[in-house]
Write an enzyme that holds these catalytic residues in place. Structure first.
Site, mmCIF file in Angstrom:
data_model
loop_
_atom_site.group_PDB
_atom_site.id
_atom_site.type_symbol
_atom_site.label_atom_id
_atom_site.label_comp_id
_atom_site.label_asym_id
_atom_site.label_seq_id
_atom_site.Cartn_x
_atom_site.Cartn_y
_atom_site.Cartn_z
ATOM 1 C CD GLU A 1 7.600 -2.940 0.434
ATOM 2 O OE1 GLU A 1 6.695 -3.601 0.979
ATOM 3 O OE2 GLU A 1 7.962 -1.832 0.850
ATOM 4 C CD GLU B 1 6.022 1.791 -0.840
ATOM 5 O OE1 GLU B 1 5.840 1.483 0.355
ATOM 6 O OE2 GLU B 1 5.683 1.070 -1.792
HETATM 7 C C1 GAL Z 1 4.946 -0.978 1.950
HETATM 8 C C2 GAL Z 1 4.023 -1.310 0.807
HETATM 9 C C3 GAL Z 1 2.875 -0.362 0.636
HETATM 10 C C4 GAL Z 1 2.347 0.239 1.912
HETATM 11 C C5 GAL Z 1 3.456 0.633 2.868
HETATM 12 C C6 GAL Z 1 3.000 1.094 4.239
HETATM 13 O O1 GAL Z 1 5.495 -2.150 2.467
HETATM 14 O O2 GAL Z 1 4.727 -1.345 -0.406
HETATM 15 O O3 GAL Z 1 1.913 -1.014 -0.124
HETATM 16 O O4 GAL Z 1 1.375 -0.522 2.455
HETATM 17 O O5 GAL Z 1 4.336 -0.420 3.067
HETATM 18 O O6 GAL Z 1 2.750 0.017 5.070
#
Ligand code: GAL
Length: 436
Positions: free
Chosen positions: A161, A342
């Protein structure tokens, strides 16, 4: 409501994701320093021992295995490996070898992220990602890790990210180093693009030198579905389009084309970016409503839709349709396979987590039916963990962590997800059971 079976392509990979700083405990980096400043973490907590994953990774991987996961995405903590500039900790490198071996022994494929938000203190003190030398300062660490882990069957992620690092750290000032400067935000994004190129190049060179077949390498981008607050207002529509271009597209288009985009400061072709993207890692959580009447750069946002469910703390709206549109737009623009690295929700209401996962997978399936090539899907996260500025106040885990005893307890959603993995998709029955 009538449901039908939504079965995913053969070979689709399922699993979960996590990061070092959020789970391991005992890390010393720019984030652990930032957490000491009063007010930076909303619940006043620090990453401290977090989930003690550094010592309990075998227990956590037993869970991942029991829960049917085929892939586990995790990050290596750069500050452990290189705590001072050009000083290397071999015992820490060996730690991650054991981590990788522990996953492989459980038949769970490791997906290794080289950079997930945190930086060593020496790197911070040299100017961090604002330093024009930052991409090359990052490169030797990547080479060491590749040299150690190239003998295993792993998938590589370079930077997690980049636009979150740039915007939250240098535009909104919520992440370290807490700067608020639009120009610096773009400079950091550019350096992170170059760092991605450096990382991919180091990994490729190591495999080449060792006579190994080239691995799969990808950056991981955060995407949001930008929507005009007033869909009839031309300025709102234009702002949503502009932010999509800036946040979702500019960086990844540079990584794929090998040319640093003008909006990030330009600079022409950057050789290390060549052949640096085998697939795009995509992190999607929510949409973002934007209004031209508000000052977006000052963090002003239109009110949320009260009819939509929300993520705990972060207050993100549950908006699964946005996933479908984003996946389609990335695929139609780049024609590069997508790995959903994710997706998930912070909540103590596990029935909401179950619904969230199913509703989002329905949209992924819809995109796949359209022809979008999706390789896999990872839930954020295997366990509850330290959620950056929200501390322990947002619960993203398929597995609950009791922070008093560090005991792990799989939630119902973990078993639901296991069923989805076993069926390689959503049966009508699962949808009926969790959505009705
Ligand atoms: C993403 C990040 C993670 C986690 C997730 C939920 O942006 O890569 O580390 O925190 O969001 O907020």
């Amino acid at each position: 409501m009538e449901y039908s079976d939504l079965i995913f392509p053969k070979g689709f990979l399922w699993g979960s994701a996590a990061s070092a700083h959020q789970t391991e405990g005992g890390t010393h980096n720019d984030w652990s320093e930032w957490e000491k400043i009063p007010g930076k973490i909303r619940d006043g907590s620090t990453s401290a021992i977090a989930c003690d994953h550094y010592n309990r990774y075998e227990e956590d991987f037993d869970l991942a295995q029991d829960l049917g996961h085929q892939v586990h995405r995790f990050s290596i903590e750069w500050s452990r490996i290189e705590p001072a500039h050009d000083h290397w900790k071999t015992d820490e490198i060996e730690h991650y070898r054991r981590v990788v071996e522990a996953l492989i022994a459980r038949d769970v494929k490791p997906m290794i992220t080289l950079h997930h938000f945190t930086n060593p203190l020496w790197f911070r003190d040299m100017g961090g990602w604002l330093n024009p030398e930052s991409p090359t300062l990052f490169a030797p660490y990547c080479r060491r890790i590749a040299e150690t882990l190239c003998d295993y069957d792993v998938i590589w992620n370079t930077i997690n990210e980049p636009l979150v690092v740039a915007t939250l750290g240098y535009l909104f000032g919520e992440f370290p180093p807490g700067i608020r400067d639009y120009g610096k935000t773009l400079t950091v994004a550019k350096h992170l693009l170059m760092a991605h190129g450096q990382a991919a190049t180091q990994v490729r060179e190591v495999y080449e030198e060792q006579g190994l077949e080239q691995p799969q390498i990808a950056p991981v981008i955060s995407v949001s579905y930008f929507m005009p607050a007033d869909p009839t207002n031309e300025d709102d529509i234009e702002l949503a389009r502009y932010l999509d271009e800036l946040y979702n597209q500019s960086w990844i288009s540079g990584a794929i084309s090998g040319v640093v985009p003008e909006v990030l400061g330009g600079g022409g072709a950057y050789e290390p970016l060549r052949n640096s993207v085998d697939f795009i890692g995509v992190n999607y959580y929510s949409r973002m409503l934007v209004s031209s009447k508000l000052d977006f750069l000052a963090g002003e946002m239109p009110p949320k839709d009260p009819s939509l469910e929300r993520c705990e703390g972060l207050d993100w709206e549950v908006y699964p349709e946005g996933y479908y549109h984003i996946l389609n737009s990335l695929w139609s623009r780049y024609n590069v396979p997508l790995f959903l690295t994710e997706n998930g929700i912070g909540t103590l209401d596990d029935s909401l987590r179950c619904r969230y996962i199913i509703l989002h997978l329905q949209q992924v399936h819809r995109a796949i039916v359209d022809g979008v090539r999706v390789l896999g899907y990872l839930v954020w996260s295997l366990t509850d963990n330290f959620e950056w500025t929200y501390g322990y106040g947002s619960h993203f885990g398929l597995v609950e962590v009791d922070y008093e005893t560090l005991e792990r307890r799989p939630r119902q959603s973990a078993y639901m997800f296991r069923q989805i993995i076993e069926q390689n998709g959503l049966t009508a029955e699962i949808q009926r059971q969790y959505l009705s």
